[in-house]
Design an enzyme around this catalytic site. Structure first.
Site, PDB file in Angstrom:
ATOM      1  N   LYS A  69       0.847  -1.206   0.000  1.00 15.06           N
ATOM      2  CA  LYS A  69       0.000   0.000   0.000  1.00 15.06           C
ATOM      3  C   LYS A  69       0.881   1.255   0.000  1.00 15.06           C
ATOM      4  O   LYS A  69       0.545   2.270  -0.606  1.00 15.06           O
ATOM      5  CB  LYS A  69      -0.907   0.024   1.231  1.00 15.06           C
ATOM      6  CG  LYS A  69      -2.002  -1.026   1.227  1.00 15.06           C
ATOM      7  CD  LYS A  69      -2.931  -0.748   2.404  1.00 15.06           C
ATOM      8  CE  LYS A  69      -3.912  -1.863   2.652  1.00 15.06           C
ATOM      9  NZ  LYS A  69      -4.685  -1.646   3.880  1.00 15.06           N
ATOM     10  N   ASP A  94       4.627  -0.916  12.075  1.00 19.70           N
ATOM     11  CA  ASP A  94       3.325  -1.253  12.655  1.00 19.70           C
ATOM     12  C   ASP A  94       3.246  -0.606  14.031  1.00 19.70           C
ATOM     13  O   ASP A  94       3.956  -0.998  14.961  1.00 19.70           O
ATOM     14  CB  ASP A  94       3.163  -2.786  12.764  1.00 19.70           C
ATOM     15  CG  ASP A  94       1.807  -3.171  13.337  1.00 19.70           C
ATOM     16  OD1 ASP A  94       1.088  -2.275  13.835  1.00 19.70           O
ATOM     17  OD2 ASP A  94       1.466  -4.364  13.292  1.00 19.70           O
ATOM     18  N   ASN A 120       1.178  10.624  12.303  1.00 18.78           N
ATOM     19  CA  ASN A 120      -0.197  10.701  11.822  1.00 18.78           C
ATOM     20  C   ASN A 120      -0.989   9.405  11.985  1.00 18.78           C
ATOM     21  O   ASN A 120      -2.210   9.437  12.142  1.00 18.78           O
ATOM     22  CB  ASN A 120      -0.138  11.108  10.343  1.00 18.78           C
ATOM     23  CG  ASN A 120      -1.403  10.789   9.602  1.00 18.78           C
ATOM     24  OD1 ASN A 120      -2.407  11.485   9.726  1.00 18.78           O
ATOM     25  ND2 ASN A 120      -1.377   9.708   8.814  1.00 18.78           N
ATOM     26  N   TYR A 208     -11.772   6.788  21.415  1.00 17.96           N
ATOM     27  CA  TYR A 208     -10.952   7.583  20.485  1.00 17.96           C
ATOM     28  C   TYR A 208     -10.690   8.993  21.048  1.00 17.96           C
ATOM     29  O   TYR A 208      -9.526   9.408  21.124  1.00 17.96           O
ATOM     30  CB  TYR A 208     -11.641   7.605  19.113  1.00 17.96           C
ATOM     31  CG  TYR A 208     -10.988   8.497  18.096  1.00 17.96           C
ATOM     32  CD1 TYR A 208      -9.874   8.057  17.378  1.00 17.96           C
ATOM     33  CD2 TYR A 208     -11.474   9.771  17.835  1.00 17.96           C
ATOM     34  CE1 TYR A 208      -9.266   8.880  16.427  1.00 17.96           C
ATOM     35  CE2 TYR A 208     -10.880  10.591  16.897  1.00 17.96           C
ATOM     36  CZ  TYR A 208      -9.784  10.142  16.196  1.00 17.96           C
ATOM     37  OH  TYR A 208      -9.179  10.959  15.266  1.00 17.96           O
ATOM     38  N   LYS A 212      -6.957  10.589  22.240  1.00 14.21           N
ATOM     39  CA  LYS A 212      -6.379  11.835  21.722  1.00 14.21           C
ATOM     40  C   LYS A 212      -6.137  12.852  22.848  1.00 14.21           C
ATOM     41  O   LYS A 212      -5.211  13.656  22.765  1.00 14.21           O
ATOM     42  CB  LYS A 212      -7.290  12.428  20.638  1.00 14.21           C
ATOM     43  CG  LYS A 212      -7.402  11.557  19.383  1.00 14.21           C
ATOM     44  CD  LYS A 212      -6.066  11.408  18.648  1.00 14.21           C
ATOM     45  CE  LYS A 212      -6.222  10.724  17.294  1.00 14.21           C
ATOM     46  NZ  LYS A 212      -4.960  10.591  16.557  1.00 14.21           N
TER      47      LYS A 212
HETATM   48  N1  LIG Z   1     -10.319  12.278   9.303  1.00 10.34           N
HETATM   49  C1  LIG Z   1     -10.645  13.062  10.316  1.00 10.34           C
HETATM   50  O1  LIG Z   1     -11.720  13.705  10.320  1.00 10.34           O
HETATM   51  C2  LIG Z   1      -9.696  13.247  11.461  1.00 10.34           C
HETATM   52  C3  LIG Z   1     -10.008  14.228  12.428  1.00 10.34           C
HETATM   53  C4  LIG Z   1      -9.137  14.417  13.483  1.00 10.34           C
HETATM   54  C5  LIG Z   1      -7.987  13.667  13.582  1.00 10.34           C
HETATM   55  N2  LIG Z   1      -7.712  12.704  12.638  1.00 10.34           N
HETATM   56  C6  LIG Z   1      -6.476  11.925  12.784  1.00 10.34           C
HETATM   57  O2  LIG Z   1      -5.741  11.990  11.589  1.00 10.34           O
HETATM   58  C7  LIG Z   1      -4.893  10.854  11.488  1.00 10.34           C
HETATM   59  C8  LIG Z   1      -5.013  10.233  10.094  1.00 10.34           C
HETATM   60  O3  LIG Z   1      -6.318   9.707   9.972  1.00 10.34           O
HETATM   61  P1  LIG Z   1      -7.122   9.678   8.600  1.00 10.34           P
HETATM   62  O4  LIG Z   1      -8.382  10.417   8.846  1.00 10.34           O
HETATM   63  O5  LIG Z   1      -6.273  10.061   7.469  1.00 10.34           O
HETATM   64  O6  LIG Z   1      -7.508   8.124   8.571  1.00 10.34           O
HETATM   65  P2  LIG Z   1      -7.078   6.973   7.554  1.00 10.34           P
HETATM   66  O7  LIG Z   1      -7.397   7.401   6.183  1.00 10.34           O
HETATM   67  O8  LIG Z   1      -7.727   5.740   8.089  1.00 10.34           O
HETATM   68  O9  LIG Z   1      -5.505   6.867   7.734  1.00 10.34           O
HETATM   69  C9  LIG Z   1      -4.944   6.312   8.890  1.00 10.34           C
HETATM   70  C10 LIG Z   1      -3.555   5.840   8.580  1.00 10.34           C
HETATM   71  O10 LIG Z   1      -3.012   5.266   9.773  1.00 10.34           O
HETATM   72  C11 LIG Z   1      -2.498   3.991   9.444  1.00 10.34           C
HETATM   73  N3  LIG Z   1      -2.477   3.075  10.563  1.00 10.34           N
HETATM   74  C12 LIG Z   1      -3.507   2.659  11.337  1.00 10.34           C
HETATM   75  N4  LIG Z   1      -3.081   1.763  12.219  1.00 10.34           N
HETATM   76  C13 LIG Z   1      -1.753   1.584  12.003  1.00 10.34           C
HETATM   77  C14 LIG Z   1      -0.758   0.787  12.577  1.00 10.34           C
HETATM   78  N5  LIG Z   1      -1.026  -0.087  13.561  1.00 10.34           N
HETATM   79  N6  LIG Z   1       0.499   0.884  12.110  1.00 10.34           N
HETATM   80  C15 LIG Z   1       0.810   1.729  11.108  1.00 10.34           C
HETATM   81  N7  LIG Z   1      -0.099   2.502  10.500  1.00 10.34           N
HETATM   82  C16 LIG Z   1      -1.364   2.439  10.953  1.00 10.34           C
HETATM   83  C17 LIG Z   1      -3.411   3.474   8.343  1.00 10.34           C
HETATM   84  O11 LIG Z   1      -2.789   2.386   7.658  1.00 10.34           O
HETATM   85  P3  LIG Z   1      -3.676   1.243   6.945  1.00 10.34           P
HETATM   86  O12 LIG Z   1      -4.324   1.894   5.753  1.00 10.34           O
HETATM   87  O13 LIG Z   1      -2.692   0.208   6.598  1.00 10.34           O
HETATM   88  O14 LIG Z   1      -4.681   0.791   7.963  1.00 10.34           O
HETATM   89  C18 LIG Z   1      -3.532   4.734   7.516  1.00 10.34           C
HETATM   90  O15 LIG Z   1      -2.408   4.896   6.715  1.00 10.34           O
HETATM   91  C19 LIG Z   1      -5.305   9.907  12.619  1.00 10.34           C
HETATM   92  O16 LIG Z   1      -4.394  10.031  13.687  1.00 10.34           O
HETATM   93  C20 LIG Z   1      -6.675  10.447  13.016  1.00 10.34           C
HETATM   94  O17 LIG Z   1      -6.985  10.147  14.346  1.00 10.34           O
HETATM   95  C21 LIG Z   1      -8.543  12.489  11.583  1.00 10.34           C
END
Ligand SMILES: NC(=O)c1ccc[n+]([C@@H]2O[C@H](COP(=O)([O-])OP(=O)(O)OC[C@H]3O[C@@H](n4cnc5c(N)ncnc54)[C@H](OP(=O)(O)O)[C@@H]3O)[C@@H](O)[C@H]2O)c1
Length: 340
Positions: A69, A94, A120, A208, A212
């Site tokens: 990926k 991981d 992130n 969650y 945070k």
């Molecule tokens: N989207 C929102 O509205 C929002 C709001 C506030 C904060 N955030 C924060 O922003 C950050 C990114 O989230 P996103 O919204 O972009 O979500 P996302 O699209 O699900 O991306 C999350 C990323 O984290 C990776 N990940 C999860 N578990 C992991 C692990 N054990 N080891 C390594 N990588 C891991 C995922 O990899 P895989 O694809 O392999 O699972 C993916 O690359 C997160 O910390 C989230 O809490 C997001």
């Protein structure tokens, strides 16, 4: 006890941010710099990595748990930015596996320089699940994330000194920390044990935001115990991208809930690209010293809210941090020695 912001106040604050804040396209040059972005195969991390590549970074490391990926993301970024293919590297990481985090950090010691780390990677789930014997959100969003930050801090410091620059370490938090209820604080004894107890699964919605909030507490502790000096010129912050479209919600949910979510996100959410701008801004090379230890929202220093700033918030932070850092010291003996 925690002192969450009232939900009404939070709602209006969020609406103001989502609808009226202008999130500029990042323009600061990353020329010559090396940047690590965790969880950068998709979502906000991938978009932030794309900005950093576009802004001229010499080396961008996509730290991902599935290398195929990561490679696909690298190809996508190279196609859109027309950057040289040697700029992007994909490294396995991981965040639920402490050995993987240690191996990653060890590998990073071999870099000729490391200028910025965007922590992130994160998850959200309504399902109670354990990984490596620990509740997964707590493990990934908090313990693994803070462990990696501490392990990479010395390298960031070394590079900042060697290249007469300012290092940046940003933890991606969430605005949900404002309303995190931390009910586990009412349970006597260990907070981490209480959060790892399946009895707390009945409050899975809180998990969650709580993770945070605890990450916010740990960030402040790291910044306070890593003051800016000529030997430690590394800015540490916690930031929120706001509500953004991404792959964050992966649970199987009923169609009706999916439909409601699609409408809410359609009205409220930023695009993934705009969210990626906020992450990029949190590690830009010309970030100011006033951001050290602070919470960034809409690319600005923002009050961290009553859960952090009131006397009870500070008391809870002290209690949580004592446990978090003791736990990390147990996982990786000596790791907290990087802090004053
Ligand atoms: N989207 C929102 O509205 C929002 C709001 C506030 C904060 N955030 C924060 O922003 C950050 C990114 O989230 P996103 O919204 O972009 O979500 P996302 O699209 O699900 O991306 C999350 C990323 O984290 C990776 N990940 C999860 N578990 C992991 C692990 N054990 N080891 C390594 N990588 C891991 C995922 O990899 P895989 O694809 O392999 O699972 C993916 O690359 C997160 O910390 C989230 O809490 C997001």
């Amino acid at each position: 006890m925690s002192t969450p912001m009232s939900r009404l106040k939070f709602f209006f604050m969020l609406m103001k941010s989502q609808w009226f804040a202008k999130i500029p396209v990042p323009t600061s040059s990353f020329a010559g710099q090396t940047v690590i972005v965790t969880g950068s195969n998709t979502g906000l991390g991938k978009e932030a990595a794309r900005h950093v590549v576009r802004l001229g970074a010499a080396r961008v490391i996509l730290a991902v748990r599935t290398e195929s990926k990561g490679q696909a993301a690298a190809e996508d970024i190279l196609t859109t930015t027309k950057a040289n293919k040697n700029i992007i590297e994909v490294w396995p990481l991981d965040m639920s596996d402490f050995d993987s985090i240690k191996a990653f950090a060890e590998r990073a010691q071999g870099l000729d320089r490391l200028d910025a780390v965007l922590e992130n990677a994160g998850i959200n789930s309504m399902n109670w699940t354990k990984v490596h014997g620990e509740e997964q959100i707590l493990r990934i969003n908090l313990l693994g994330t803070v462990l990696l930050g501490l392990l990479l801090l010395p390298k960031l410091r070394e590079s900042a000194k060697k290249y007469n620059s300012t290092g940046r370490l940003s933890f991606v938090g969430s605005d949900l920390q404002y309303v995190a209820p931390m009910l586990e604080a009412k349970v006597p004894g260990s907070l981490l044990d209480a959060m790892n107890d399946e009895k707390s699964a009945k409050h899975q919605m809180n998990r969650y935001p709580n993770s945070k909030l605890l990450l916010q507490y740990a960030t402040r502790e790291i910044a306070a115990r890593s003051p800016l000096t000529p030997d430690s010129n590394v800015l540490v912050n916690n930031m929120t991208p706001g509500v953004c479209k991404s792959d964050l919600v992966r649970d199987k949910i009923p169609l009706i809930v999916q439909a409601i979510m699609a409408v809410v996100l359609g009205v409220l959410a930023r695009t993934t690209e705009v969210g990626g701008r906020t992450l990029t801004d949190a590690v830009r090379p010309d970030l100011g010293k006033e951001t050290h230890g602070e919470f960034l929202m809409d690319c600005k220093v923002f009050p961290a809210g009553p859960n952090v700033e009131t006397a009870t918030g500070k008391e809870l932070a002290k209690r949580c941090n004592a446990e978090i850092f003791a736990r990390l010291e147990h996982i990786s003996p000596g790791v907290t020695k990087v802090l004053a």
